[in-house]
Design a protein around this motif. Structure first.
Motif, mmCIF file in Angstrom:
data_model
loop_
_atom_site.group_PDB
_atom_site.id
_atom_site.type_symbol
_atom_site.label_atom_id
_atom_site.label_comp_id
_atom_site.label_asym_id
_atom_site.label_seq_id
_atom_site.Cartn_x
_atom_site.Cartn_y
_atom_site.Cartn_z
ATOM 1 N N PHE A 1 0.845 -1.197 0.000
ATOM 2 C CA PHE A 1 0.000 0.000 0.000
ATOM 3 C C PHE A 1 0.877 1.242 0.000
ATOM 4 O O PHE A 1 2.016 1.217 0.474
ATOM 5 C CB PHE A 1 -0.924 0.018 1.225
ATOM 6 C CG PHE A 1 -1.987 -1.045 1.203
ATOM 7 C CD1 PHE A 1 -3.191 -0.828 0.556
ATOM 8 C CD2 PHE A 1 -1.775 -2.278 1.817
ATOM 9 C CE1 PHE A 1 -4.166 -1.808 0.523
ATOM 10 C CE2 PHE A 1 -2.737 -3.266 1.782
ATOM 11 C CZ PHE A 1 -3.948 -3.036 1.130
ATOM 12 N N VAL A 2 0.317 2.324 -0.511
ATOM 13 C CA VAL A 2 0.933 3.643 -0.448
ATOM 14 C C VAL A 2 0.010 4.529 0.383
ATOM 15 O O VAL A 2 -1.193 4.605 0.117
ATOM 16 C CB VAL A 2 1.115 4.242 -1.856
ATOM 17 C CG1 VAL A 2 1.548 5.696 -1.771
ATOM 18 C CG2 VAL A 2 2.130 3.435 -2.657
ATOM 19 N N GLY A 3 0.560 5.174 1.402
ATOM 20 C CA GLY A 3 -0.238 6.067 2.227
ATOM 21 C C GLY A 3 -1.030 5.344 3.300
ATOM 22 O O GLY A 3 -0.837 4.153 3.557
ATOM 23 N N ARG A 4 -1.930 6.097 3.922
ATOM 24 C CA ARG A 4 -2.726 5.600 5.033
ATOM 25 C C ARG A 4 -4.015 4.949 4.546
ATOM 26 O O ARG A 4 -4.598 5.338 3.539
ATOM 27 C CB ARG A 4 -3.090 6.751 5.978
ATOM 28 C CG ARG A 4 -1.969 7.235 6.857
ATOM 29 C CD ARG A 4 -1.758 6.351 8.066
ATOM 30 N NE ARG A 4 -2.929 6.294 8.916
ATOM 31 C CZ ARG A 4 -3.240 7.196 9.843
ATOM 32 N NH1 ARG A 4 -2.464 8.257 10.023
ATOM 33 N NH2 ARG A 4 -4.310 7.047 10.585
ATOM 34 N N ASP B 1 -5.995 6.092 0.975
ATOM 35 C CA ASP B 1 -7.445 5.988 0.893
ATOM 36 C C ASP B 1 -8.067 7.356 0.636
ATOM 37 O O ASP B 1 -7.643 8.355 1.224
ATOM 38 C CB ASP B 1 -8.021 5.446 2.204
ATOM 39 C CG ASP B 1 -8.183 3.931 2.211
ATOM 40 O OD1 ASP B 1 -7.919 3.294 1.171
ATOM 41 O OD2 ASP B 1 -8.589 3.389 3.252
ATOM 42 N N PRO B 2 -9.100 7.413 -0.205
ATOM 43 C CA PRO B 2 -9.854 8.662 -0.311
ATOM 44 C C PRO B 2 -10.703 8.885 0.943
ATOM 45 O O PRO B 2 -10.950 7.944 1.709
ATOM 46 C CB PRO B 2 -10.737 8.438 -1.543
ATOM 47 C CG PRO B 2 -10.849 6.956 -1.675
ATOM 48 C CD PRO B 2 -9.572 6.380 -1.135
ATOM 49 N N GLY C 1 -6.308 15.806 5.796
ATOM 50 C CA GLY C 1 -5.585 14.993 6.761
ATOM 51 C C GLY C 1 -4.664 14.080 5.974
ATOM 52 O O GLY C 1 -4.004 14.509 5.021
ATOM 53 N N PRO C 2 -4.633 12.773 6.288
ATOM 54 C CA PRO C 2 -3.777 11.860 5.531
ATOM 55 C C PRO C 2 -4.465 11.220 4.328
ATOM 56 O O PRO C 2 -3.886 10.370 3.661
ATOM 57 C CB PRO C 2 -3.430 10.790 6.573
ATOM 58 C CG PRO C 2 -4.645 10.728 7.441
ATOM 59 C CD PRO C 2 -5.182 12.139 7.508
ATOM 60 N N PHE C 3 -5.704 11.637 4.041
ATOM 61 C CA PHE C 3 -6.499 10.958 3.019
ATOM 62 C C PHE C 3 -6.710 11.820 1.777
ATOM 63 O O PHE C 3 -6.757 13.054 1.850
ATOM 64 C CB PHE C 3 -7.848 10.535 3.604
ATOM 65 C CG PHE C 3 -7.704 9.673 4.829
ATOM 66 C CD1 PHE C 3 -7.103 8.421 4.754
ATOM 67 C CD2 PHE C 3 -8.126 10.131 6.067
ATOM 68 C CE1 PHE C 3 -6.947 7.641 5.882
ATOM 69 C CE2 PHE C 3 -7.982 9.357 7.198
ATOM 70 C CZ PHE C 3 -7.384 8.104 7.109
ATOM 71 N N ALA C 4 -6.839 11.156 0.636
ATOM 72 C CA ALA C 4 -6.985 11.851 -0.643
ATOM 73 C C ALA C 4 -8.397 12.394 -0.804
ATOM 74 O O ALA C 4 -9.380 11.665 -0.598
ATOM 75 C CB ALA C 4 -6.651 10.898 -1.788
ATOM 76 N N ASN C 5 -8.503 13.663 -1.192
ATOM 77 C CA ASN C 5 -9.798 14.280 -1.458
ATOM 78 C C ASN C 5 -9.973 14.361 -2.976
ATOM 79 O O ASN C 5 -9.632 15.363 -3.596
ATOM 80 C CB ASN C 5 -9.870 15.666 -0.818
ATOM 81 C CG ASN C 5 -11.269 16.239 -0.850
ATOM 82 O OD1 ASN C 5 -12.090 15.852 -1.678
ATOM 83 N ND2 ASN C 5 -11.551 17.168 0.049
ATOM 84 N N LEU C 6 -10.488 13.294 -3.551
ATOM 85 C CA LEU C 6 -10.559 13.194 -5.006
ATOM 86 C C LEU C 6 -11.583 14.141 -5.606
ATOM 87 O O LEU C 6 -11.512 14.456 -6.807
ATOM 88 C CB LEU C 6 -10.866 11.743 -5.408
ATOM 89 C CG LEU C 6 -9.847 10.695 -4.946
ATOM 90 C CD1 LEU C 6 -10.243 9.311 -5.445
ATOM 91 C CD2 LEU C 6 -8.443 11.044 -5.420
ATOM 92 N N ASP C 7 -12.544 14.612 -4.800
ATOM 93 C CA ASP C 7 -13.541 15.551 -5.312
ATOM 94 C C ASP C 7 -12.994 16.965 -5.436
ATOM 95 O O ASP C 7 -13.636 17.833 -6.029
ATOM 96 C CB ASP C 7 -14.767 15.571 -4.390
ATOM 97 C CG ASP C 7 -15.547 14.267 -4.433
ATOM 98 O OD1 ASP C 7 -15.493 13.583 -5.474
ATOM 99 O OD2 ASP C 7 -16.193 13.924 -3.423
ATOM 100 N N GLN C 8 -11.813 17.212 -4.860
ATOM 101 C CA GLN C 8 -11.231 18.553 -4.876
ATOM 102 C C GLN C 8 -9.956 18.621 -5.705
ATOM 103 O O GLN C 8 -9.093 19.467 -5.456
ATOM 104 C CB GLN C 8 -10.954 19.016 -3.435
ATOM 105 C CG GLN C 8 -12.190 19.139 -2.564
ATOM 106 C CD GLN C 8 -13.156 20.200 -3.076
ATOM 107 O OE1 GLN C 8 -12.736 21.278 -3.493
ATOM 108 N NE2 GLN C 8 -14.445 19.904 -3.049
ATOM 109 N N LYS C 9 -9.830 17.749 -6.696
ATOM 110 C CA LYS C 9 -8.671 17.825 -7.576
ATOM 111 C C LYS C 9 -8.589 19.196 -8.231
ATOM 112 O O LYS C 9 -9.603 19.802 -8.581
ATOM 113 C CB LYS C 9 -8.754 16.765 -8.675
ATOM 114 C CG LYS C 9 -8.500 15.341 -8.220
ATOM 115 C CD LYS C 9 -8.523 14.401 -9.420
ATOM 116 C CE LYS C 9 -8.267 12.968 -9.047
ATOM 117 N NZ LYS C 9 -8.263 12.076 -10.230
ATOM 118 N N THR C 10 -7.362 19.696 -8.383
ATOM 119 C CA THR C 10 -7.145 20.991 -9.001
ATOM 120 C C THR C 10 -6.046 20.872 -10.057
ATOM 121 O O THR C 10 -5.464 19.800 -10.241
ATOM 122 C CB THR C 10 -6.730 22.043 -7.948
ATOM 123 O OG1 THR C 10 -5.524 21.591 -7.293
ATOM 124 C CG2 THR C 10 -7.825 22.238 -6.921
#
Length: 289
Positions: free
Chosen positions: A50-53, A257-258, A174-183
């Motif tokens: 895994f990569v990340g939390r 994880d998102p 935090g430590p999680f990906a926010n895929l809805d806020q990609k820029t």
């Protein structure tokens, strides 16, 4: 145990624990972070499977839950030296009863380091040695000394990007990906390295095709470059607010994880899939001057 490889220009050291690159020297300069635990007690861990939390530091697969620490377990496992010459070493990690308690797949992970000219090639091979489809992520996490010279400061350095173009940026909540806020990240120009640059943790970008990332300063001939082709993500990190004298450039085949993760491995975005007996091969290079 530490394994050493070298050529006329470059010397590298790799620990059998985690198959971790611990030293990369040229020009009488140490380019790798030396793992002072005051800031971060690692040099360049291998991230697998895994990569990340993960949310709650666990995941489920086929209805069963498994614990998993950040970035997976490979970085803390002992690898075996499968091949070694003056300029190259190959280290391997096989699945075993211990790994299958937290990751229910049979695999063989091979990590190869080879010096060539002014550079170091890092190659990965993941083999599915089981009888079912295997899901995994993989990543490099090399940390480079910044500054490289005592006369310079952390803020004297900057990232340069090739090609100079905008890339999709994945923000963290935090430590999680926010895929809805990609820029759109402005990697079409140099980015000055500063402490505040990492106040929201790692900078994560989607990458396609050939990419080259360099850490350098205007008043120095010395730099470090990480390059690759066809790796989907890259992370840039230094531990904020600590004034740590290093920066990481991290090629990733997966991410954390998102924020809306279901916790099911089958649903996790960014994962790689291997059918039984298939192999996954990839590589990146580090060049120093």
């Amino acid at each position: 145990m530490t394994v050493r490889i070298q050529n006329d220009y470059l010397q590298a050291a790799i620990s059998e624990k985690g198959a971790e690159l611990t030293s990369l020297k040229a020009n009488d300069i140490e380019y790798m972070w030396q793992a002072d635990p005051t800031y971060w007690g690692r040099h360049a861990p291998i991230l697998f499977p895994f990569v990340g939390r993960l949310k709650d530091d666990q995941y489920s697969y086929k209805g069963k839950s498994y614990p998993m620490s950040q970035h997976g377990f490979a970085r803390d496992e002992m690898f075996e030296v499968a091949e070694q010459t003056d300029e190259k070493v190959v280290l391997t990690l096989k699945s075993n009863d211990k790994t299958k308690e937290i990751y229910p797949f049979d695999f063989l992970l091979s990590v190869s380091y080879e010096v060539w000219g002014e550079g170091l090639r890092v190659r990965f091979k993941v083999e599915n040695t089981g009888n079912e489809e295997m899901l995994f992520a993989l990543g490099g996490h090399p940390a480079f000394n910044v500054p490289l010279e005592e006369s310079l400061s952390f803020e004297d350095y900057f990232f340069s990007f090739s090609p100079q173009k905008s890339r999709v940026k994945i923000p963290l909540d935090g430590p999680f990906a926010n895929l809805d806020q990609k820029t759109i990240g402005q990697t079409n120009t140099n980015i000055r390295i500063s402490r505040d640059l990492f106040q929201n943790d790692a900078l994560i970008y989607e990458t396609k095709g050939l990419n080259t990332f360099t850490i350098r300063a205007e008043d120095s001939p010395h730099s470090v470059t990480l390059a690759y082709n066809h790796i989907p993500y890259v992370g840039f990190w230094s531990p904020y607010p600590k004034e740590a004298p290093f920066v990481c450039i991290e090629p990733w085949w997966g991410f954390a994880d998102p924020i809306d993760s279901t916790g099911k491995l089958e649903d996790k975005p960014g994962m790689n899939r291997l059918a039984p007996a298939e192999e996954f091969k990839t590589q990146f290079s580090i060049t120093v001057r």
